[in-house]
Scaffold this motif. Structure first.
Motif, PDB file in Angstrom:
ATOM      1  N   ARG A  92      67.677  71.182  20.038  1.00  0.00           N
ATOM      2  CA  ARG A  92      67.832  71.679  18.677  1.00  0.00           C
ATOM      3  C   ARG A  92      66.503  71.722  17.945  1.00  0.00           C
ATOM      4  O   ARG A  92      66.258  72.594  17.123  1.00  0.00           O
ATOM      5  N   SER A  93      65.640  70.770  18.223  1.00  0.00           N
ATOM      6  CA  SER A  93      64.375  70.731  17.511  1.00  0.00           C
ATOM      7  C   SER A  93      63.242  71.410  18.274  1.00  0.00           C
ATOM      8  O   SER A  93      62.150  71.581  17.753  1.00  0.00           O
ATOM      9  N   GLY A  94      63.537  71.757  19.543  1.00  0.00           N
ATOM     10  CA  GLY A  94      62.502  72.378  20.344  1.00  0.00           C
ATOM     11  C   GLY A  94      61.370  71.411  20.660  1.00  0.00           C
ATOM     12  O   GLY A  94      60.206  71.776  20.646  1.00  0.00           O
ATOM     13  N   ALA A 144      75.630  74.627  18.308  1.00  0.00           N
ATOM     14  CA  ALA A 144      76.470  74.194  19.426  1.00  0.00           C
ATOM     15  C   ALA A 144      75.742  74.362  20.755  1.00  0.00           C
ATOM     16  O   ALA A 144      75.787  73.478  21.621  1.00  0.00           O
ATOM     17  N   THR A 145      75.056  75.480  20.924  1.00  0.00           N
ATOM     18  CA  THR A 145      74.323  75.725  22.180  1.00  0.00           C
ATOM     19  C   THR A 145      73.227  74.685  22.378  1.00  0.00           C
ATOM     20  O   THR A 145      73.035  74.166  23.478  1.00  0.00           O
ATOM     21  N   GLY A 146      72.518  74.379  21.300  1.00  0.00           N
ATOM     22  CA  GLY A 146      71.476  73.371  21.396  1.00  0.00           C
ATOM     23  C   GLY A 146      72.042  72.010  21.756  1.00  0.00           C
ATOM     24  O   GLY A 146      71.477  71.290  22.584  1.00  0.00           O
ATOM     25  N   ALA A 183      64.858  76.467  23.566  1.00  0.00           N
ATOM     26  CA  ALA A 183      63.755  75.702  22.982  1.00  0.00           C
ATOM     27  C   ALA A 183      63.309  76.275  21.656  1.00  0.00           C
ATOM     28  O   ALA A 183      62.741  75.559  20.823  1.00  0.00           O
ATOM     29  N   ASN A 184      63.561  77.545  21.420  1.00  0.00           N
ATOM     30  CA  ASN A 184      63.176  78.187  20.164  1.00  0.00           C
ATOM     31  C   ASN A 184      64.441  78.430  19.342  1.00  0.00           C
ATOM     32  O   ASN A 184      65.176  79.384  19.581  1.00  0.00           O
ATOM     33  N   ARG A 185      64.717  77.551  18.399  1.00  0.00           N
ATOM     34  CA  ARG A 185      65.966  77.611  17.630  1.00  0.00           C
ATOM     35  C   ARG A 185      66.103  78.936  16.884  1.00  0.00           C
ATOM     36  O   ARG A 185      67.186  79.507  16.834  1.00  0.00           O
TER      37      ARG A 185
END
Length: 477
Positions: A358-360, A347-349, A381-383
């Motif tokens: 989400r994929s950074g 959700a945050t991504g 940026a770092n899932r």
């Protein structure tokens, strides 16, 4: 004009024959996860207070839950995207649908983990020296540490086995004590002394509640129903995929339909198994607790629950139920800390930057490397880092603090159950919307849409009854 969600771009052939048995994992995992607070705690309480008067309600909720989780899984099978990802496309202010899922579930996650840990702590203090606070704290901190270390998979397998043993024990025990009075429970009646605050948490937690709907879609996607999902080929890339691929489209539609049928059966396996557990614990509460007027409550709730099998099988029954409850519910804490953290990170991504976050990748990823995005940009940026942050903060520290403030598992989980019951119609309504945007060939039938809509109305009415009861109490005061 309503935009139609694109059909997934890649789909493997669905298994057939005995090979389908290997794909029932999401249903079994969902069933075991549903053997939590709703079954172990609230169902015997309802049976103890109302006997079989609300058996019909449990059966209705079980049937509706099959419709709800099946339709949640349909979206992932058809599009190759997660259900939460689909919610982001709902018209209106950017990300509003993700917010209405995210915000309540943060609260629900904290109170559920705190409440289950409190229940485990109250169970351990029955058989071991020491207080509830020590054991509950060990459960929360210990499971959180294992999730952070990524070494909880083996423990999770053990808890799954113990959960299945608990299911078998409950069904066997219920079958040995059930009376013909159970038939009366099939006729819809409303108890004269119906207490919405007492019943609504049970309704909300039956078969995992609102979050169970979301998690089933995640587990279906993770298992690979229909093909790759998420950041893999054919996953999040399906968002912008074209459907004008001629004859290949017919093959993909046929495969998606086959996968949807298998997913529906998988959902049925989980719901039937979970429904048997609900009925079994209701029978045990009605037959063993109700005659004595004993309603499990407070921090001694586990003592009353273990007495269920102690009266049937003596010390062996008491030990069996105690061990199964402790291990299975501790496993539920593991699953919740992991599952909710993944949902929060997703959700945050989505809210912070969509697929790039989400994929950074892209600008988000570059900002994370060079620091230009600040600490939040680097975190999003770092899932993996974002997920771990949610495990440590929202799923470990926050539940521990709540438990130390309240201690009573019934009080804590009642709040979570009420949130789940009120949140279910929201999840159902959004699922109905995104499924209606699927390509016509894989869209749910009119009967399925009516069934899903009816489920939303059903849970919405219960939430409304509870709200009106609160208003009535306030006015009466």
């Amino acid at each position: 004009m309503t935009t139609v969600s694109p059909l997934r771009t890649q789909s493997r052939p669905a298994p057939s024959g005995r090979a389908q048995l290997r794909w029932y994992g999401p249903g079994l995992l969902w069933m075991v996860s549903s053997v939590g607070s709703g079954s172990v705690l609230f169902t015997p309480r309802v049976g103890a207070r109302y006997g079989y008067e609300l058996m019909w309600l449990a059966l209705i909720v079980t049937g509706l839950m099959w419709i709800m989780i099946r339709e949640a899984g349909r979206y992932s099978v058809a599009t190759g995207r997660t259900l939460l990802d689909g919610f982001r496309d709902v018209p209106g202010p950017t990300g509003w649908a993700v917010w209405v899922i995210f915000a309540p579930q943060v609260v629900a996650g904290v109170v559920t983990i705190a409440g289950i840990a409190a229940l485990v702590g109250s169970a351990l203090m029955v058989a071991l020296p020491g207080g509830q606070a020590i054991y509950a704290s060990v459960v929360i901190l210990g499971s959180g540490a294992l999730v952070l270390a990524g070494r909880y998979r083996g423990v999770e397998r053990v808890t799954t086995v113990m959960g299945l043993i608990l299911v078998g024990a409950a069904i066997t025990a219920a079958a040995s004590v059930v009376s013909t009075d159970v038939v009366d429970g099939l006729v819809p009646t409303v108890p004269d002394d119906l207490d919405p605050y007492f019943v609504l948490p049970w309704i909300g937690f039956i078969l995992a509640g609102a979050v169970g709907i979301m998690w089933f879609s995640y587990w279906v996607a993770a298992r690979g129903f229909g093909g790759p999902t998420g950041g893999q080929a054919g996953g999040s890339g399906d968002r912008n995929a074209s459907d004008s691929d001629g004859g290949d489209r017919a093959h993909r539609i046929q495969r998606v339909r086959s996968w949807t049928t298998l997913m529906s059966r998988t959902a049925a396996v989980g719901v039937v198994g979970g429904g048997l557990v609900i009925v079994s614990f209701l029978v045990l509460g009605a037959e063993l607790l109700a005659p004595e007027g004993r309603v499990p409550d407070g921090i001694d709730v586990a003592r009353d629950l273990t007495a269920l099998l102690a009266e049937l099988w003596g010390t062996f029954g008491e030990i069996l139920l105690l061990v199964c409850v402790v291990v299975a519910l501790w496993g539920t804490v593991f699953a919740n800390q992991d599952g909710w953290a993944r949902t929060y990170a997703d959700a945050t991504g989505l809210l912070a930057g969509g697929e790039q976050a989400r994929s950074g990748s892209g600008e988000q990823r570059r900002a994370g490397r060079d620091g230009s995005g600040g600490w939040f940009g680097r975190l999003v940026a770092n899932r993996r880092r974002l997920y771990l942050a949610y495990v440590a903060g929202a799923m470990t520290i926050a539940p521990l603090g709540l438990f130390l403030l309240v201690r009573d598992p019934v009080d804590i989980l009642s709040v979570g159950g009420i949130i789940a019951a009120a949140h279910t119609p929201v999840v159902v309504g959004l699922t109905l919307y995104v499924n209606r945007r699927l390509p016509a060939e894989v869209r749910p039938s009119l009967a399925s849409q009516v069934g899903l809509g009816s489920a939303g109305v059903f849970f919405g009415l219960f939430a409304l009854v509870y709200l009106l009861s609160l208003i009535g109490v306030t006015i009466g005061a």
